[in-house]
Structure formats: C-alpha cells, structure tokens
Design an enzyme around this catalytic site. Structure first.
Site, short mmCIF file in Angstrom:
data_model
loop_
_atom_site.label_atom_id
_atom_site.label_comp_id
_atom_site.label_asym_id
_atom_site.label_seq_id
_atom_site.Cartn_x
_atom_site.Cartn_y
_atom_site.Cartn_z
N ARG A 100 19.31 -1.06 -1.68
CA ARG A 100 18.31 -0.26 -2.39
C ARG A 100 19.06 0.79 -3.20
O ARG A 100 19.77 1.62 -2.62
CB ARG A 100 17.33 0.39 -1.41
CG ARG A 100 16.37 1.36 -2.08
CD ARG A 100 15.23 1.79 -1.17
NE ARG A 100 14.25 0.73 -0.97
CZ ARG A 100 13.02 0.91 -0.49
NH1 ARG A 100 12.61 2.12 -0.14
NH2 ARG A 100 12.20 -0.10 -0.34
N HIS A 127 11.22 -4.81 -7.49
CA HIS A 127 11.06 -4.85 -6.02
C HIS A 127 10.64 -6.28 -5.64
O HIS A 127 9.51 -6.53 -5.22
CB HIS A 127 10.00 -3.84 -5.59
CG HIS A 127 10.06 -3.44 -4.15
ND1 HIS A 127 11.01 -3.93 -3.27
CD2 HIS A 127 9.28 -2.59 -3.42
CE1 HIS A 127 10.81 -3.40 -2.07
NE2 HIS A 127 9.77 -2.58 -2.14
N GLN A 130 9.05 -7.14 -2.18
CA GLN A 130 7.66 -6.69 -2.09
C GLN A 130 6.72 -7.74 -2.70
O GLN A 130 5.67 -8.06 -2.14
CB GLN A 130 7.50 -5.35 -2.81
CG GLN A 130 6.09 -4.79 -2.72
CD GLN A 130 5.70 -4.40 -1.31
OE1 GLN A 130 6.44 -3.67 -0.66
NE2 GLN A 130 4.57 -4.87 -0.83
N ASP A 223 -0.14 1.55 -6.69
CA ASP A 223 1.09 2.09 -6.09
C ASP A 223 1.14 3.59 -6.40
O ASP A 223 0.35 4.11 -7.20
CB ASP A 223 2.32 1.36 -6.69
CG ASP A 223 3.64 1.80 -6.06
OD1 ASP A 223 3.63 2.41 -4.96
OD2 ASP A 223 4.69 1.56 -6.69
N CYS A 264 1.60 -1.36 -1.83
CA CYS A 264 2.89 -1.67 -1.19
C CYS A 264 3.24 -0.68 -0.09
O CYS A 264 4.04 -0.99 0.78
CB CYS A 264 3.99 -1.68 -2.26
SG CYS A 264 4.15 -0.10 -3.10
N ARG A 292 6.05 -8.20 4.85
CA ARG A 292 7.41 -7.86 4.41
C ARG A 292 8.43 -8.46 5.39
O ARG A 292 9.51 -8.88 5.00
CB ARG A 292 7.59 -6.33 4.34
CG ARG A 292 6.81 -5.62 3.23
CD ARG A 292 7.25 -6.07 1.84
NE ARG A 292 8.69 -6.05 1.69
CZ ARG A 292 9.42 -4.97 1.37
NH1 ARG A 292 8.81 -3.84 1.12
NH2 ARG A 292 10.73 -5.04 1.26
#
Ligand code: CP
Ligand code: NVA
Length: 329
Positions: A100, A127, A130, A223, A264, A292
């Site tokens: 990340r 992402h 995700q 989001d 998310c 996830r």
C-alpha cells in the site's frame, strides 16, 4: 501475469476466474492449506489499513504461510533505501509482496524490480483488491448475475471509483458515476473503462446529478469524501461540494426497491452516507468487508501458483470452462 497493480491488468476471464476462486475459498477456506507452508508473504503498508491488512494476513494463514507486515518506519525505506532495493531483497525471502503506497508509480517501480508477485493493496489511483470484493458481493446479492445490472457510484472520483469502473466494465455492468464538477475520475482510466464496458455489453456514464445517477439502480456505492493523502486544507471545501452527493434514505428511494448499498469502508456516518443507510437493511457493507478476505485469498493463490495464465488468452466470459483446482464443496 506476475502482478496485480490495477483491475484492468486482468482480462475479463481472469477477473471472473478470481471471483469463482474466491467463492470456492469462501466455502472451503482451508482448501489450499499448505501452499505456503514454511513461506512468508511480506505486506508493506505506507498508510493505515484495517480490512486489507487483516484480510491478507488471514488469507496467508489459511494458505499455511506466515505474513510479515511492516511499515515505512520499520524498514530502511524510512531512512532512504530505495523501493527497488527493497523489492530485490523481499524477492529473496518471500513468495509475494503486498504493498500500500501513495503514488501508483511507486507500486509499479516495486513490481518492476521484484521477481515475485506484487499485489496493490491500494494506491492513490487504484484499489484492485477492493473491486474484486465489490463485484463478488454484488454477484451474491444479485443471485449470481452481474452483466446487465445497474450500479451507481455517488461521491468523489478516487482510487476506489477507478477500480470499480474497471471492474464494472469487465463484468458488463451499467455503471453511472456521479460527482460534483472538479471531482471527476481520471480521464484516461474513465476512457479505457468506457471502451471495455462497451465491448462487454455494459455501459459507463459520468454525470453531476446524484438523483439521476441513482434512478433505477440495483446498487448504490459511495466512498469517503477525503481519502488518505488528500490535502486536509481542502476538507471544508470538499464537504461543501460533496454534501449534495451524500447517500441518504431519500436518495436510495430513487433506486429500485431491492437496491443494496455498498461502501468499501471505513465509513463516515453523516458525511458521505447517513447512518440510517449504512446501518439499515439495504446495507451489505460487512459482507463486502468479509469478501476482502476471500478475494485476497484468491489473488494470492492465483498469482503464486500461476492459475491465471490459463485464462489469459481465452476470449471473454469463458472462464467457467477452465477447470479450477478446488472443489466447491
Ligand atoms: N477498504 C479498505 O481498503 O479498507 P482498509 O483501508 O481498512 O484496508
Ligand atoms: N478512497 C479511500 C479508500 C480507503 C479504503 C482512501 O484512499 O483513503
């Protein structure tokens, strides 16, 4: 295929294969226990994480391996060692490198130097992990169907919306993105996803009207208004601009009666979503968070074993013809 840096690194077949594999791991979590026996996966987080970190650590454990999670302060990266040198070193120890970072180019740099699979655990631009969980969750909510369904993303154009556009396009969804002027998704990512959506029989639209975007939608997604790394100085302005895009029960009334709500996470009640929607019966955000784990598990397994190469040259939507190495039950 060595790395997963953005969703569109996958072909539609590979994307569907990963969803199928994730569904199989969900039913049979220990199916590949031992694959990583005596081996490590290194997870580097240059920004905070709850879901991505804990789900990947759990997935590594379910494959029989040991996750080694580190941040910039623990590594020599924090004292100036290059990302490339770090990638060379990690490649000598581990079976995969989950990272990340802020700049997407940093993730590309690491992938270029590493000889092991590199998995993007979120950059400022993408992402992908995700988006796999998002589409698995929608597939479950919609009884196994993705193509032809209508999804609305309402809020700020960002990493999550970019990956959702790429995933929705590959799955043949009709996706409408609604943002305030100035908050649109990246133009190139949008254009490429638009082309893929068309090829796959779906569509991708961009507008500035949240009510029109949600009209008749089978699912609504939002989001955070301020992403990690966004300029905190602009917070007040962002809130002012994005307030009409808050997902409320009034807005949800424009969607179909059976529409579901996705996020998310982490969520901010009273900002991008009202508490009654996030905590209400339409919300499937914790199924999404659980997924996830299963999708991360699938990504690790597929990249480490090379399962995706079987799907790389196959024409769209024939992934089901490929024998998966796991049995569903
Ligand atoms: N959705 C997501 O990536 O959450 P974390 O930042 O907690 O990993
Ligand atoms: N867009 C958010 C997603 C967090 C999972 C961020 O980048 O902070």
């Amino acid at each position: 295929m060595k790395d997963l840096l953005q969703t569109s690194d996958l072909t539609p077949d590979q994307f569907h294969l990963l969803l199928d594999l994730a569904a199989q791991f969900k039913k049979n979590p220990m199916a590949e226990y031992g694959l990583l026996s005596g081996k490590t996966v290194v997870l580097y987080f240059g920004k905070p994480s709850t879901r991505t970190r804990l789900s990947f650590e759990t997935a590594v454990a379910r494959l029989g391996g040991i996750p080694s999670t580190v941040g910039p302060k623990e590594l020599q990266i924090g004292r100036g060692e290059t990302l490339e040198d770090t990638a060379h070193v990690v490649s000598r120890y581990a079976e995969a490198f989950v990272i990340r970072t802020h700049a997407h180019d940093d993730a590309k740099l690491v992938a270029g130097a590493a000889t092991i699979p590199v998995i993007n655990a979120l950059t400022d631009t993408h992402h992908p992990c995700q988006s796999l969980a998002d589409l698995l969750t929608l597939k479950e909510a919609w009884g196994g169907t993705l193509a032809g369904k209508q999804l609305a993303y309402v809020g700020a154009g960002n990493n999550v919306s970019h990956s959702l556009m790429e995933a929705g396009a590959m799955a043949g969804l009709h996706l409408t993105v609604a943002t305030p002027p100035g908050y649109e998704p990246d133009e190139t990512i949008f254009a490429n996803a638009w082309n893929m959506a068309k090829k796959m029989g779906g569509s991708l639209n961009l507008m500035h009207d949240p009510i029109a975007a949600v009209q008749g939608a089978d699912a609504v997604y939002t989001d955070a208004w301020v992403s990690m790394g966004d300029d905190e100085q602009t917070r007040a302005q962002r809130f002012a601009d994005l307030t009409p895009f808050r997902v409320t029960s009034q807005l949800m009334q424009h969607a179909t009666p059976s529409a579901v709500f996705l996020h998310c996470l982490p969520a901010h009640r009273g900002e991008e979503v009202s508490a009654d929607v996030l905590d209400g019966p339409k919300s499937i955000v914790f199924d999404q968070a659980e997924n996830r784990l299963h999708t991360g598990h699938a990504v690790l397994s597929a990249l480490i074993t090379g399962k995706l190469s079987a799907a790389s040259g196959v024409s769209a939507h024939t992934a089901k013809a490929i024998a998966l190495p796991l049995s569903a039950d």
